[in-house]
Design an enzyme around this catalytic site. Structure first.
Site, mmCIF file in Angstrom:
data_model
loop_
_atom_site.group_PDB
_atom_site.id
_atom_site.type_symbol
_atom_site.label_atom_id
_atom_site.label_comp_id
_atom_site.label_asym_id
_atom_site.label_seq_id
_atom_site.Cartn_x
_atom_site.Cartn_y
_atom_site.Cartn_z
ATOM 1 N N GLY A 209 -14.338 24.182 -23.780
ATOM 2 C CA GLY A 209 -13.728 24.056 -25.109
ATOM 3 C C GLY A 209 -12.282 24.495 -25.081
ATOM 4 C CG ASN A 210 -9.536 23.123 -27.464
ATOM 5 O OD1 ASN A 210 -9.338 23.531 -28.611
ATOM 6 N ND2 ASN A 210 -9.953 21.889 -27.211
ATOM 7 C CG HIS A 211 -8.059 29.510 -27.105
ATOM 8 N ND1 HIS A 211 -9.112 30.385 -27.171
ATOM 9 C CD2 HIS A 211 -7.568 29.604 -25.844
ATOM 10 C CE1 HIS A 211 -9.248 30.997 -26.012
ATOM 11 N NE2 HIS A 211 -8.320 30.525 -25.191
ATOM 12 C CB ALA A 276 -7.477 20.575 -29.801
#
Ligand code: CTP
Length: 398
Positions: A209-211, A276
Site C-alpha cells: 500500500g502507500n501513505h 494513489a
C-alpha cells in the site's frame, strides 16, 4: 448542502399553521443556514417570538422599530441581505397585500424591498384558497417571479377537508434545497472522484500500500457537492468520514477501484482521479499466511490497470477528466506527458520537493497544467483551499 451559509428570511403571517415554522427553522439551522425571522403582529398570537428567536438564534423582528429602544428595523437592509425570503405561512390577506403592493407592516415592506428570490407557502381554509381573488393574487405573484410552494390537501383547522394546508416543514425544506441547488454552478452535473490508496493483497494478512490519506480527494468531493454536483466518491482504505450527501463507495484494491470507476464513468460529467493507485499487484495472492523461511524473499508483481488512462481512452468530448501527478524530478515535463498520454483536460501536479505537499499532510502545493500548456502555480494552502482552486477551474470549464 445548497443552503449552508445562506441568509434566509422567514416571514411568518397570522395563521394557525405558524406552529409548523418552529420545525422548519430547526431544519434550516441544522443545514447551516442563517435564519432571520420576521413576524406580522397577528402571527405572534399563534406562536411566540421567543420560540422563533431561540430556534433561529437571531432576534425576531415585528415592527418598523424596536419598542424598547426605538431603534429602526431597516426593511431595505433586511431585504437586501437576504439570499431568499420565504413567506410561510402566507395568509390570504398577506398574499393579497403582496400582490397589490400594500405595505402596512414590516413583513410586507421587506417583501417590497426584496431583490432576492421570494418563495411563499400559502395556508388558509379551502374556500379562501379556491376563491377567484386568491387565485388571481397567486397568479399575479407568480407573474412577478415569486415562487409558490404549493399547499397540501387534507384536514384543515376549520375541520373541513381540502386544499389549503401549509406544506409540511420537510416539504418546504426539500423545496428550498432543490430550488437553491438549481442556482449552483454545478447543479445537474454528475461527478466521479477517486481518493485514497489501494491495498494489494500479498496474503490474508499483508498488503502492498502507500501513505495516501485520501484528504485531497475527500476535499474535492466535498467541494463539488457544495457547488451543486451529484458526487460519487470511490475511496480506497481511509480513516476519513464519508462526506455528507456524497455517494461513497469503499474499495480496497486497484482492480476494485477500476471496476467501481468504470461503472460510474459513463454517466459522469466531471471525473477527478486523485487516488494513489498501486502501480503493481502480486501475481498470486497466497491463500495462507506466508511463513518466514529463506533469508531472501521476493514477490512477483504485475502491473495494475491505469484507471485514469483507461477512462481517458473512453472519454467523450463533453466529459471533463482531471488527473494528479506526484513527481520528484522533471516535474513539469512528466506532468505534461501524463496529461497528453492519459487524455486529460488538466492535471494537478504535486512536487515531492515542496515542503507541506503530498501524502498525509493537511496542506498541498500544486501547479495546474491545462491542455494548451498553461501552467498555474498555487501557493501552499490547506487541502480544502486547494480543492476550491481545482473546482473553480472545473466550474469555468463546465
Ligand atoms: N492513476 C490511476 N491508476 C493507476 C495509476 C495512477 O488512475 N493505476 C492515476 C492517479 O489517480 C493520478 C494519476 O494517475 O491521477 C497519476 O498517477 P501517478 O502514479 O503519479 O502516475 P503514473 O501514471 O502511475 O506514472 P509514474 O508511476 O510513472 O509516475
Amino acid at each position: 448542502m445548497a443552503l449552508a451559509g445562506k441568509n434566509i428570511v422567514i416571514a411568518v403571517c397570522g395563521s394557525i399553521a405558524a406552529y409548523k415554522i418552529a420545525s422548519l427553522i430547526r431544519l434550516l439551522v441544522k443545514a447551516d443556514a442563517q435564519v432571520n425571522v420576521i413576524m406580522s403582529k397577528e402571527a405572534t398570537a399563534f406562536i411566540t417570538p421567543l420560540t422563533l428567536s431561540t430556534l433561529s438564534k437571531n432576534p425576531v423582528l415585528i415592527d418598523y422599530y424596536q419598542p424598547n429602544t426605538g431603534e429602526w428595523n431597516n426593511h431595505v437592509e433586511i431585504a437586501l441581505n437576504a439570499d431568499y425570503i420565504v413567506v410561510a405561512p402566507a395568509t390570504a390577506n398577506t398574499i393579497a397585500k403582496m400582490a397589490n403592493g400594500l405595505c402596512d407592516n414590516l413583513l410586507t415592506a421587506v417583501y417590497l424591498s426584496a431583490k432576492c428570490p421570494v418563495l411563499f407557502a400559502p395556508a388558509m381554509d379551502l374556500d379562501m384558497w379556491k376563491h377567484p381573488s386568491t387565485q388571481a393574487n397567486i397568479s399575479k405573484l407568480s407573474s412577478y417571479g415569486n415562487i409558490l410552494i404549493p399547499p397540501g390537501n387534507g384536514e384543515l383547522a376549520s375541520g373541513l377537508v381540502g386544499e389549503g394546508r401549509l406544506a409540511e416543514p420537510e416539504e418546504i425544506m426539500n423545496f428550498l434545497v432543490k430550488f437553491s441547488a438549481q442556482e449552483l454552478p454545478l447543479s445537474g452535473k454528475k461527478a466521479l472522484v477517486s481518493a485514497g490508496p489501494t491495498y494489494e493483497a500479498i496474503d490474508p494478512v499483508r498488503f502492498i500500500g502507500n501513505h495516501s490519506s485520501g484528504k485531497m480527494g475527500y476535499a474535492i468531493a466535498r467541494q463539488l457537492e457544495i457547488l451543486g454536483a451529484d458526487v460519487t466518491l470511490v475511496s480506497g482504505p481511509s480513516s476519513l468520514k464519508a462526506p455528507d450527501r456524497v455517494h461513497t463507495i469503499s474499495v480496497t484494491s486497484a482492480a476494485e477501484m477500476l471496476n467501481a470507476c468504470e461503472t460510474y464513468f459513463e454517466d459522469a460529467d466531471i471525473v477527478v482521479m486523485s487516488a494513489a493507485v498501486a502501480d503493481y499487484t502480486p501475481v498470486e495472492v497466497a491463500t495462507q499466511k506466508i511463513k518466514k523461511k529463506e533469508n531472501e524473499f521476493s514477490i512477483e508483481l504485475k502491473k495494475t490497470a491505469d484507471i485514469l488512462a483507461t477512462l481517458g481512452a473512453k472519454k467523450r468530448e463533453k466529459q471533463l477528466l482531471i488527473g494528479f501527478a506526484l513527481e520528484t524530478n522533471n516535474e513539469l515535463e512528466n506532468a505534461k506527458d501524463k496529461l497528453i498520454r492519459k487524455n486529460l483536460d488538466f492535471i494537478v501536479l504535486n512536487s515531492m520537493q515542496d515542503k507541506g505537499a503530498g501524502f498525509a499532510t493537511d496542506t498541498n502545493k500544486v501547479t495546474i497544467i491545462d491542455r494548451s500548456g498553461n501552467t498555474n502555480e498555487f501557493s501552499l494552502k490547506s487541502k480544502e483551499e486547494v480543492a476550491k482552486d481545482i473546482c473553480s477551474i472545473i466550474v469555468k470549464l463546465s
